[in-house]
Scaffold this motif. Structure first.
Motif, PDB file in Angstrom:
ATOM      1  N   TRP A 114      52.759  20.598  53.132  1.00 11.82           N
ATOM      2  CA  TRP A 114      51.659  19.820  52.538  1.00 11.82           C
ATOM      3  C   TRP A 114      51.193  20.507  51.264  1.00 11.82           C
ATOM      4  N   THR A 115      50.851  19.698  50.266  1.00 13.71           N
ATOM      5  CA  THR A 115      50.191  20.227  49.083  1.00 13.71           C
ATOM      6  C   THR A 115      49.075  19.285  48.677  1.00 13.71           C
ATOM      7  N   SER A 116      48.011  19.871  48.181  1.00 14.16           N
ATOM      8  CA  SER A 116      46.828  19.105  47.789  1.00 14.16           C
ATOM      9  C   SER A 116      46.547  19.329  46.306  1.00 14.16           C
ATOM     10  N   CYS A 117      46.970  18.372  45.495  1.00 14.47           N
ATOM     11  CA  CYS A 117      46.625  18.355  44.067  1.00 14.47           C
ATOM     12  C   CYS A 117      46.954  19.672  43.378  1.00 14.47           C
ATOM     13  N   HIS A 120      49.693  19.111  39.630  1.00 15.49           N
ATOM     14  CA  HIS A 120      49.133  18.614  38.373  1.00 15.49           C
ATOM     15  C   HIS A 120      48.413  19.707  37.587  1.00 15.49           C
ATOM     16  N   CYS A 121      48.155  20.856  38.212  1.00 14.43           N
ATOM     17  CA  CYS A 121      47.476  21.945  37.515  1.00 14.43           C
ATOM     18  C   CYS A 121      48.330  22.416  36.339  1.00 14.43           C
ATOM     19  N   SER A 122      47.691  22.737  35.237  1.00 19.06           N
ATOM     20  CA  SER A 122      48.423  23.053  34.018  1.00 19.06           C
ATOM     21  C   SER A 122      49.372  24.242  34.194  1.00 19.06           C
ATOM     22  N   HIS A 125      52.902  23.028  34.800  1.00 17.05           N
ATOM     23  CA  HIS A 125      53.503  22.043  33.900  1.00 17.05           C
ATOM     24  C   HIS A 125      54.729  22.573  33.173  1.00 17.05           C
ATOM     25  N   HIS A 126      54.980  23.885  33.242  1.00 18.83           N
ATOM     26  CA  HIS A 126      56.138  24.440  32.545  1.00 18.83           C
ATOM     27  C   HIS A 126      57.435  24.190  33.301  1.00 18.83           C
ATOM     28  N   ARG A 127      57.341  23.652  34.500  1.00 17.80           N
ATOM     29  CA  ARG A 127      58.529  23.340  35.298  1.00 17.80           C
ATOM     30  C   ARG A 127      58.500  21.857  35.659  1.00 17.80           C
ATOM     31  N   PRO A 128      59.654  21.206  35.740  1.00 17.78           N
ATOM     32  CA  PRO A 128      59.686  19.769  36.034  1.00 17.78           C
ATOM     33  C   PRO A 128      59.089  19.453  37.400  1.00 17.78           C
ATOM     34  N   LEU A 129      58.433  18.307  37.494  1.00 11.94           N
ATOM     35  CA  LEU A 129      57.893  17.860  38.771  1.00 11.94           C
ATOM     36  C   LEU A 129      58.995  17.749  39.815  1.00 11.94           C
ATOM     37  N   ALA A 130      60.173  17.320  39.411  1.00 11.72           N
ATOM     38  CA  ALA A 130      61.292  17.183  40.349  1.00 11.72           C
ATOM     39  C   ALA A 130      61.608  18.509  41.029  1.00 11.72           C
ATOM     40  N   GLU A 131      61.478  19.616  40.309  1.00 11.09           N
ATOM     41  CA  GLU A 131      61.756  20.918  40.896  1.00 11.09           C
ATOM     42  C   GLU A 131      60.718  21.266  41.957  1.00 11.09           C
ATOM     43  N   PHE A 132      59.458  20.987  41.673  1.00 13.20           N
ATOM     44  CA  PHE A 132      58.389  21.266  42.635  1.00 13.20           C
ATOM     45  C   PHE A 132      58.633  20.485  43.927  1.00 13.20           C
ATOM     46  N   GLU A 149      49.159  15.031  48.405  1.00  9.42           N
ATOM     47  CA  GLU A 149      48.171  14.236  47.676  1.00  9.42           C
ATOM     48  C   GLU A 149      48.152  14.764  46.255  1.00  9.42           C
ATOM     49  N   PHE A 150      47.889  13.886  45.299  1.00 11.31           N
ATOM     50  CA  PHE A 150      48.115  14.234  43.902  1.00 11.31           C
ATOM     51  C   PHE A 150      47.208  13.402  43.014  1.00 11.31           C
ATOM     52  N   MET A 151      46.988  13.918  41.813  1.00 16.00           N
ATOM     53  CA  MET A 151      46.194  13.215  40.825  1.00 16.00           C
ATOM     54  C   MET A 151      47.033  12.166  40.111  1.00 16.00           C
ATOM     55  N   MET A 152      46.443  11.006  39.930  1.00 14.65           N
ATOM     56  CA  MET A 152      47.062   9.933  39.168  1.00 14.65           C
ATOM     57  C   MET A 152      46.430   9.878  37.781  1.00 14.65           C
ATOM     58  N   PRO A 153      47.129   9.332  36.799  1.00 16.01           N
ATOM     59  CA  PRO A 153      46.601   9.345  35.431  1.00 16.01           C
ATOM     60  C   PRO A 153      45.369   8.465  35.260  1.00 16.01           C
ATOM     61  N   ILE A 154      44.456   8.993  34.446  1.00 17.58           N
ATOM     62  CA  ILE A 154      43.273   8.221  34.037  1.00 17.58           C
ATOM     63  C   ILE A 154      43.203   8.198  32.512  1.00 17.58           C
ATOM     64  N   ASP A 155      43.139   9.397  31.917  1.00 16.26           N
ATOM     65  CA  ASP A 155      43.068   9.509  30.463  1.00 16.26           C
ATOM     66  C   ASP A 155      44.434   9.269  29.837  1.00 16.26           C
ATOM     67  N   GLN A 156      44.427   8.921  28.568  1.00 18.57           N
ATOM     68  CA  GLN A 156      45.671   8.688  27.854  1.00 18.57           C
ATOM     69  C   GLN A 156      46.575   9.908  27.900  1.00 18.57           C
ATOM     70  N   ARG A 157      45.999  11.113  27.810  1.00 14.74           N
ATOM     71  CA  ARG A 157      46.813  12.324  27.806  1.00 14.74           C
ATOM     72  C   ARG A 157      47.561  12.502  29.117  1.00 14.74           C
ATOM     73  N   HIS A 158      47.009  11.981  30.209  1.00 12.71           N
ATOM     74  CA  HIS A 158      47.669  12.121  31.506  1.00 12.71           C
ATOM     75  C   HIS A 158      49.002  11.373  31.540  1.00 12.71           C
ATOM     76  N   HIS A 159      49.095  10.280  30.808  1.00 10.95           N
ATOM     77  CA  HIS A 159      50.301   9.457  30.867  1.00 10.95           C
ATOM     78  C   HIS A 159      51.505  10.147  30.230  1.00 10.95           C
ATOM     79  N   SER A 160      51.261  11.188  29.456  1.00  3.91           N
ATOM     80  CA  SER A 160      52.367  11.932  28.848  1.00  3.91           C
ATOM     81  C   SER A 160      52.761  13.151  29.681  1.00  3.91           C
ATOM     82  N   ILE A 161      52.094  13.358  30.815  1.00  2.55           N
ATOM     83  CA  ILE A 161      52.370  14.504  31.689  1.00  2.55           C
ATOM     84  C   ILE A 161      52.891  13.966  33.013  1.00  2.55           C
ATOM     85  N   GLU A 162      54.155  14.228  33.328  1.00  7.20           N
ATOM     86  CA  GLU A 162      54.760  13.631  34.517  1.00  7.20           C
ATOM     87  C   GLU A 162      54.102  14.088  35.813  1.00  7.20           C
TER      88      GLU A 162
END
Length: 215
Positions: A114-117, A120-122, A125-132, A149-162
């Motif tokens: 299990w992982t809780s959010c 998405h922590c910065s 971000h240096h490693r692909p989500l697929a690897e995690f 459980e994970f954060m979904m995008p809200i701000d425009q900047r979130h949409h550029s971060i997988e």
């Protein structure tokens, strides 16, 4: 519990994971928690009889320290290690004080992970989500349970971060070796101020639960 986590009042889908865990994993089973923080979810699992492998590398989360709370209040927060000892649960938890993406193999498979959010922590971000996700999947035995459980995008900047993602996007990482059991999502909601975010703020969250198919 005699002690309270700094994250006690934040929203979580953990009850859904716990319900699936109780259906699929007997007491004494092993659950890996990725991003254990100060033990908000580790302690209840250990108290329920599960063996827990807790991945956490933040010294303050592990050992405690001074924190700034909402209202500009300074306080001492108890860390995971002292909380486990106080609750007499320390012997039920294996602590892995390493970056999850670089940690040595456990040498055994777990009944659930299990992982809780955390991804998405910065810092991740240096490693692909697929690897995690792949590393989490490798921890799970056949018939075992994967939960995130994970954060979904809200701000425009979130949409550029997988790493800000959705249940639909996550589903593509689960091949025929997995059965997706449940996906959920929230709408936008206001989270009360907490340590690290000293003002009320807006989130969207998702959940994915999957089971590894038997061999």
């Amino acid at each position: 519990m005699q002690t309270q986590s700094l994250w006690e009042h934040t929203l979580t889908f953990f009850p859904q994971f716990l319900a699936a865990l109780k259906e699929r994993v007997a007491p004494e089973g092993t659950v890996a928690i990725i991003g254990a923080a100060d033990g908000r979810l580790v302690l209840p699992l250990a108290a329920a009889g599960y063996r827990v492998v807790a991945f956490e590398r933040d010294p303050q989360a592990l050992h405690g320290g001074e924190v700034r709370l909402p209202g500009e209040v300074d306080a001492h927060a108890m860390g995971l290690i002292d909380r486990l000892k106080l609750e007499e649960l320390y012997d039920r938890v294996r602590l892995v004080d390493q970056d999850f993406l670089d940690a040595e193999p456990l040498g055994t498979l777990c009944d659930a992970v299990w992982t809780s959010c955390s991804w998405h922590c910065s810092a991740n971000h240096h490693r692909p989500l697929a690897e995690f996700i792949a590393r989490m999947q490798l921890l799970v035995r056949p018939n075992g349970l994967f939960g995130a459980e994970f954060m979904m995008p809200i701000d425009q900047r979130h949409h550029s971060i997988e790493h800000y993602t959705s249940p639909e996007r996550l589903s593509r990482y689960f091949t025929s070796a997995w059965t997706i059991l449940l996906t959920l999502r929230t709408g936008e909601f206001t989270e009360r101020a907490h340590v690290g975010r000293l003002e009320n703020h807006t989130h969207r969250m998702g959940l994915l639960l999957a089971a590894r198919t038997p061999r």
